[in-house]
Design a protein around this motif. Structure first.
Motif: not given
Length: 90
Positions: A27-54
């Motif tokens: 859940l925490n790993s930066h290389v896991s497909p279910i790691g926190d990074w993926k949700g954080i990345k998605q949220r950052e894109f949305i917060d910046l007004g960018l097209t979400p990567p997923y």
């Protein structure tokens, strides 16, 4: 002399703890497909007004897989607690 049943319970408890730790790492790993990074990345894109990567479907799958891992962790923790409480009453 060590009781074989005690030894098996200790080994089993260790196995359960290791499995819990591995699942938590997934859940925490930066290389896991279910790691926190993926949700954080998605949220950052949305917060910046960018097209979400997923896509929404990909994120739904992501959240469902994460929840399944959390459910498994909870079940293992409950199993471990029962096992440890059973040992302490013997």
């Amino acid at each position: 002399m060590i009781n074989n049943n005690e030894n098996n319970n200790e080994s089993s408890a260790t196995d359960i703890r290791n499995k819990i730790a591995n699942l938590q790492c997934s859940l925490n790993s930066h290389v896991s497909p279910i790691g926190d990074w993926k949700g954080i990345k998605q949220r950052e894109f949305i917060d910046l007004g960018l097209t979400p990567p997923y896509s929404a479907e990909e994120m739904l799958d992501y959240h469902q897989k994460r929840q399944a891992v959390r459910d498994e962790i909870n079940a293992l923790q409950a199993q471990l607690e029962i096992q440890e409480n059973g040992e302490s009453s013997n």
